[in-house]
Design an enzyme around this catalytic site. Structure first.
Site, PDB file in Angstrom:
ATOM      1  N   ASP A  46      10.125   5.452   7.653  1.00 57.26           N
ATOM      2  CA  ASP A  46       9.118   6.698   7.582  1.00 57.26           C
ATOM      3  C   ASP A  46       8.719   7.791   7.193  1.00 57.26           C
ATOM      4  O   ASP A  46       7.675   8.919   7.471  1.00 57.26           O
ATOM      5  CB  ASP A  46      10.883   7.504   8.087  1.00 57.26           C
TER       6      ASP A  46
ATOM      7  N   GLY B 188       0.606  -1.420  -0.097  1.00 55.64           N
ATOM      8  CA  GLY B 188       0.139  -0.342   0.151  1.00 55.64           C
ATOM      9  C   GLY B 188       0.055   1.426  -0.131  1.00 55.64           C
ATOM     10  O   GLY B 188       2.282   0.702  -0.236  1.00 55.64           O
TER      11      GLY B 188
ATOM     12  N   GLY C 105       2.732   3.802   1.125  1.00 62.93           N
ATOM     13  CA  GLY C 105       3.625   3.781   2.966  1.00 62.93           C
ATOM     14  C   GLY C 105       4.774   4.921   2.859  1.00 62.93           C
ATOM     15  O   GLY C 105       4.808   5.328   4.350  1.00 62.93           O
TER      16      GLY C 105
ATOM     17  N   ASP D 129       3.531  -4.015  -7.848  1.00 64.06           N
ATOM     18  CA  ASP D 129       3.114  -2.637  -7.291  1.00 64.06           C
ATOM     19  C   ASP D 129       3.957  -2.121  -7.878  1.00 64.06           C
ATOM     20  O   ASP D 129       3.075  -0.769  -7.835  1.00 64.06           O
ATOM     21  CB  ASP D 129       2.738  -2.988  -5.557  1.00 64.06           C
TER      22      ASP D 129
HETATM   23  P1  AMP Z   1       8.670   0.992  -3.926  1.00 62.90           P
HETATM   24  O1  AMP Z   1       9.787  -0.336  -3.459  1.00 62.90           O
HETATM   25  O2  AMP Z   1       9.574   2.400  -3.616  1.00 62.90           O
HETATM   26  O3  AMP Z   1       8.499   0.344  -5.027  1.00 62.90           O
HETATM   27  O4  AMP Z   1       7.785   0.545  -2.532  1.00 62.90           O
HETATM   28  C1  AMP Z   1       7.279  -0.493  -1.820  1.00 62.90           C
HETATM   29  C2  AMP Z   1       6.441   0.012  -0.439  1.00 62.90           C
HETATM   30  O5  AMP Z   1       7.559   0.352  -0.044  1.00 62.90           O
HETATM   31  C3  AMP Z   1       5.792   0.565  -0.926  1.00 62.90           C
HETATM   32  O6  AMP Z   1       4.152   0.217   0.175  1.00 62.90           O
HETATM   33  C4  AMP Z   1       5.946   1.848  -0.029  1.00 62.90           C
HETATM   34  O7  AMP Z   1       5.545   2.804   0.082  1.00 62.90           O
HETATM   35  C5  AMP Z   1       7.071   1.910   0.644  1.00 62.90           C
HETATM   36  N1  AMP Z   1       8.186   2.424   1.296  1.00 62.90           N
HETATM   37  C6  AMP Z   1       9.325   2.510   0.400  1.00 62.90           C
HETATM   38  N2  AMP Z   1      10.282   3.349   1.444  1.00 62.90           N
HETATM   39  C7  AMP Z   1       9.492   3.442   2.359  1.00 62.90           C
HETATM   40  C8  AMP Z   1       9.482   5.226   3.379  1.00 62.90           C
HETATM   41  N3  AMP Z   1      10.790   5.603   3.589  1.00 62.90           N
HETATM   42  N4  AMP Z   1       8.401   4.365   4.349  1.00 62.90           N
HETATM   43  C9  AMP Z   1       7.786   4.227   4.408  1.00 62.90           C
HETATM   44  N5  AMP Z   1       7.326   2.923   3.053  1.00 62.90           N
HETATM   45  C10 AMP Z   1       8.286   3.421   2.430  1.00 62.90           C
HETATM   46 MG    MG Z   2       6.213   1.434  -5.673  1.00 61.77          MG
END
Ligand code: AMP
Ligand code: MG
Length: 478
Positions: free
Chosen positions: A124, A89, A91, A254
């Site tokens: 964070d 979701g 994040g 995702d």
């Molecule tokens: P990504 O690899 O950037 O597509 O992220 C995968 C998941 O991790 C997604 O649900 C993001 O919203 C969450 N996410 C990545 N970095 C952070 C962060 N610093 N704080 C909270 N959620 C994160």
């Molecule tokens: Mg992503």
């Protein structure tokens, strides 16, 4: 009145899908708000006149997040590095709003780095400034190269110190606005399947088709047609990345948009040289998302999407929908590589053996010589002359060849290039020169370039190289 807040927002998700797909969240409050990037192109795409949108308008809307609700953290699942993760979701982001562009299409404005949500999983909720700078650059460069991609509308530095394992910490923080057709992902469908909400799958499909595939809406077999077209769009997208020498790095489901556009540029890289095993993310130990694995892995992602879709599409139709994937990929990749070489070749209507040979030899030359991928094409574009058509020795006459093997490969390449030039008329040459320039920007976006830009921001808070590069990429004079 703030022209950004004054846009006509269409509550498409809330209205048609209801509240099964998001949580309402609030943005974090940041200590400072320094507007570092505003994308005039994207403002124009929404019918806004850039001179009428002040920096303070950006800060109010996209730094302080005043005056708009609901802000919706989207729910989704996904396969991450091959493993199903139901704890995903948004994040560190939310859907800010949906607005129609002057092209009549609906666009999502989404955030990155806007604070924690129920899906932050201990993170964070923030985006580093370097991460924001990198995503702005990646998206503009890909857009310039004709890739169907999200773009960043704004980047606001937010004055916090973040701790990250992959950046010297504390590191500066930012919040970004990303604009793309849709933030509905493969993982949005996968979540419905995992939760046993089959009842919602057809509804989500209807919505997807109505908004993003409207030409299929009246078709009786629209679900099957949608999957076939999505497969085509994804094959096209991957071919665009491959020809652009782009490695996305995190092709989890995702991060796959249901529109077949690309987005979410984290540890991406533009290839330094043509190396099939090149892997951009330091944490991708097995090279799952390496450069040359991209076509296969995106097909795998499409196969995974069949699980939720099989409740409403027959397995025969799903199989048929995906069966054209390789052919579409090959066709687009060949067309784009030949365009990078200056030639327009129509693979839709028959084959062109000489064009194929030229492409094959180009790839072999780039691979074996390890000459810079972007430099090779930029040099071709820069030095091209009409005289090449009458004297083969003039073609790339300045290149230094490192050994005999490469020399003979280069000679063979030159021979094919010469023959291709002679398969075109004299009158075609001007167009050819233009195509070379168009398909091969002078500007590089390889890591050393981005690192040099970041170093100046980091060390001296000097943003001039960042703006200069973006001006060139966007083709703006000021
Ligand atoms: P990504 O690899 O950037 O597509 O992220 C995968 C998941 O991790 C997604 O649900 C993001 O919203 C969450 N996410 C990545 N970095 C952070 C962060 N610093 N704080 C909270 N959620 C994160
Ligand atoms: Mg992503």
């Amino acid at each position: 009145m703030n022209p950004i807040l004054n846009l006509t927002y269409e509550p498409s998700i809330e209205k048609f899908l209801g509240d099964d797909y998001y949580d309402i969240v609030a943005a974090a409050e940041f200590p400072t708000h320094l507007l570092r990037w505003r994308n005039e192109d994207v403002l124009e795409q929404f019918g806004l006149e850039p001179s009428e949108v002040g920096d303070e308008d950006f800060v109010e809307a996209f730094g302080k997040f005043q005056g708009r609700e609901p802000l919706m953290a989207m729910k989704y699942h996904g396969y991450q590095f091959g493993h199903y993760n139901p704890q995903l979701g948004d994040g560190r982001g939310f859907l800010y709003g949906q607005v129609r562009g002057i092209d009549g299409k609906l666009y999502d404005m989404g955030t990155k780095g806007s604070g924690t949500t129920p899906y932050s999983r201990g993170g964070d909720g923030r985006l580093t400034l370097k991460g924001g700078v990198r995503e702005v650059l990646a998206a503009e460069m890909l857009h310039r190269m004709g890739v169907r991609t999200s773009r960043c509308l704004s980047l606001v530095e937010t004055g916090e110190g973040l701790y990250r394992g992959d950046e010297p910490s504390p590191t500066r923080s930012s919040v970004m606005i990303r604009v793309q057709e849709s933030h509905i992902r493969f993982g949005t469908f996968e979540r419905l399947d995992a939760l046993g909400r089959r009842d919602l799958i057809a509804r989500l499909l209807d919505h997807t088709i109505e908004v993003y595939y409207p030409h299929l809406a009246q078709e009786e077999s629209r679900y099957s047609l949608f999957y076939a077209e999505l497969s085509d769009r994804v094959a096209t997208l991957v071919a665009q990345w491959m020809a652009s020498g782009f490695c996305h790095a995190v092709l989890n489901t995702d991060n796959m948009a249901i529109t077949g556009e690309s987005f979410d540029y984290g540890p991406f890289a533009f290839l330094p040289t043509l190396d099939p095993g090149f892997t951009a993310a330091y944490f991708d130990n097995g090279g799952r998302y390496s450069y040359s694995n991209q076509p296969g892995i995106c097909k795998w992602n499409l196969q995974m999407l069949q699980s939720p879709l099989k409740h409403v599409i027959s397995s025969g139709d799903l199989e048929a929908g995906l069966s054209g994937y390789e052919e579409q990929y090959g066709k687009v990749y060949r067309t784009l590589m030949l365009a990078k070489l200056g030639f327009e070749v129509d693979f839709e209507h028959g084959d062109d053996p000489l064009a194929r040979e030229l492409m094959k030899t180009t790839i072999e030359l780039l691979h074996k010589s390890q000459v810079g991928y972007h430099e090779f094409f930029a040099q071709l574009a820069d030095t091209f002359r009409a005289e090449w058509r009458s004297d083969a020795t003039l073609i790339l006459s300045d290149v230094e060849v490192i050994n005999d093997e490469i020399r003979s490969l280069f000679d063979q390449w030159r021979d094919y290039y010469f023959k291709m030039l002679n398969s075109r008329s004299e009158a075609d040459l001007e167009e050819l020169g233009k195509r070379l320039k168009d398909c091969n920007p002078e500007v590089m976006m390889t890591r050393p370039t981005i690192e040099a830009i970041w170093e100046r921001i980091d060390q001296e808070n000097d943003w001039s190289a960042f703006y200069e590069l973006l001006r060139k990429v966007q083709g703006r004079s000021v």
